[in-house]
Design a protein around this motif. Structure first.
Motif, short mmCIF file in Angstrom:
data_model
loop_
_atom_site.label_atom_id
_atom_site.label_comp_id
_atom_site.label_asym_id
_atom_site.label_seq_id
_atom_site.Cartn_x
_atom_site.Cartn_y
_atom_site.Cartn_z
N SER A 260 0.84 -1.20 0.00
CA SER A 260 0.00 0.00 0.00
C SER A 260 0.87 1.25 0.00
CB SER A 260 -0.89 0.02 1.24
OG SER A 260 -1.78 -1.07 1.26
N VAL A 261 0.29 2.32 -0.44
CA VAL A 261 0.98 3.61 -0.42
C VAL A 261 -0.05 4.70 -0.32
CG1 VAL A 261 1.00 3.92 -2.94
CG2 VAL A 261 2.79 4.99 -1.54
N ARG A 262 0.33 5.80 0.30
CA ARG A 262 -0.55 6.97 0.40
C ARG A 262 0.16 8.16 -0.24
NH1 ARG A 262 -2.27 10.78 5.39
NH2 ARG A 262 -4.45 11.17 4.83
N LEU A 263 -0.47 8.69 -1.27
CA LEU A 263 0.05 9.88 -1.93
C LEU A 263 -0.61 11.11 -1.32
CD1 LEU A 263 -0.07 8.70 -5.65
CD2 LEU A 263 1.72 8.33 -3.93
N PHE B 52 -8.47 1.90 -4.53
CA PHE B 52 -8.02 3.28 -4.32
C PHE B 52 -9.07 4.04 -3.50
CE2 PHE B 52 -4.89 4.09 -8.03
CZ PHE B 52 -4.44 2.79 -7.98
N ALA B 53 -8.57 4.96 -2.68
CA ALA B 53 -9.48 5.82 -1.91
C ALA B 53 -8.93 7.24 -1.90
CB ALA B 53 -9.63 5.30 -0.49
N GLU C 292 0.68 -2.90 -12.81
CA GLU C 292 0.03 -1.99 -13.76
C GLU C 292 -0.34 -0.64 -13.14
OE1 GLU C 292 -0.80 -5.19 -13.12
OE2 GLU C 292 -3.00 -5.47 -13.18
N ASP C 293 -0.14 -0.49 -11.83
CA ASP C 293 -0.33 0.81 -11.20
C ASP C 293 0.90 1.71 -11.40
OD1 ASP C 293 -1.95 -0.79 -8.39
OD2 ASP C 293 -2.87 0.17 -10.14
N THR C 294 1.95 1.15 -11.95
CA THR C 294 3.17 1.92 -12.18
C THR C 294 2.89 3.08 -13.13
OG1 THR C 294 4.63 0.04 -11.80
CG2 THR C 294 5.50 1.86 -13.15
N ALA C 295 3.19 4.29 -12.65
CA ALA C 295 2.91 5.50 -13.42
C ALA C 295 3.40 6.72 -12.64
CB ALA C 295 1.41 5.64 -13.69
N LEU D 288 -4.40 10.15 -1.78
CA LEU D 288 -4.82 8.97 -2.53
C LEU D 288 -4.21 7.75 -1.84
CD1 LEU D 288 -6.38 8.04 -5.08
CD2 LEU D 288 -4.15 7.91 -6.23
N GLN D 289 -5.06 6.95 -1.26
CA GLN D 289 -4.63 5.69 -0.65
C GLN D 289 -4.74 4.59 -1.69
OE1 GLN D 289 -3.47 5.10 2.55
NE2 GLN D 289 -3.15 2.97 1.98
N ILE D 290 -3.65 3.91 -1.94
CA ILE D 290 -3.64 2.82 -2.91
C ILE D 290 -3.31 1.53 -2.18
CG2 ILE D 290 -2.74 1.97 -5.09
CD1 ILE D 290 -1.72 4.77 -5.69
#
Length: 121
Positions: free
Chosen positions: A17-20, A67-68, A88-91, A80-82
């Motif tokens: 998970s990651v949070r942007l 995603f949230a 395929e989320d690489t971007a 953005l919580q992923i």
């Protein structure tokens, strides 16, 4: 001058998970819609999620359930919580917002500089 500063990307493992985060600064009187977009290498920029001033959200079909998006109006920030990351989320992820400028007294749209998310399998 309005700036959007993003943070939180990096090299991540699939399934993690990651949070942007994205924070707006400058002569802003109000903020309307806020959102996240992403652009993978060789592809067009695409909508990921948006959230309006009433906290109504909208997601791309490809990210629903994982995603949230959320916002903190006091901090002029959008998040953005992923979860369950996939390769395929690489971007490069860009935040976008529509703000009402203090002195110009008009709405204007701004983009962040982008933050790279790379998901390895």
């Amino acid at each position: 001058q309005v700036q959007l500063v993003e943070s939180g990307g990096g090299l991540l493992q699939a399934g993690g998970s990651v949070r942007l985060s994205c924070a707006a600064s400058g002569r802003i009187l109000g903020i309307d819609d806020m959102g996240w977009y992403r652009q993978a290498l060789g592809k067009r920029r695409e909508l990921v999620a948006t959230i309006n001033s009433s906290n109504m959200t909208n997601y791309a079909d490809s990210v629903k359930g994982r995603f949230a998006i959320s916002r903190d109006n006091a901090k002029r920030a959008v998040y953005l919580q992923i979860n369950s990351l996939k390769p395929e989320d690489t971007a490069v992820y860009y935040c976008n917002t529509r703000v009402f400028l203090t002195y110009e007294r008009r709405w204007s749209e701004y983009w962040g500089q982008g933050t790279q998310v790379t998901v390895s399998s």
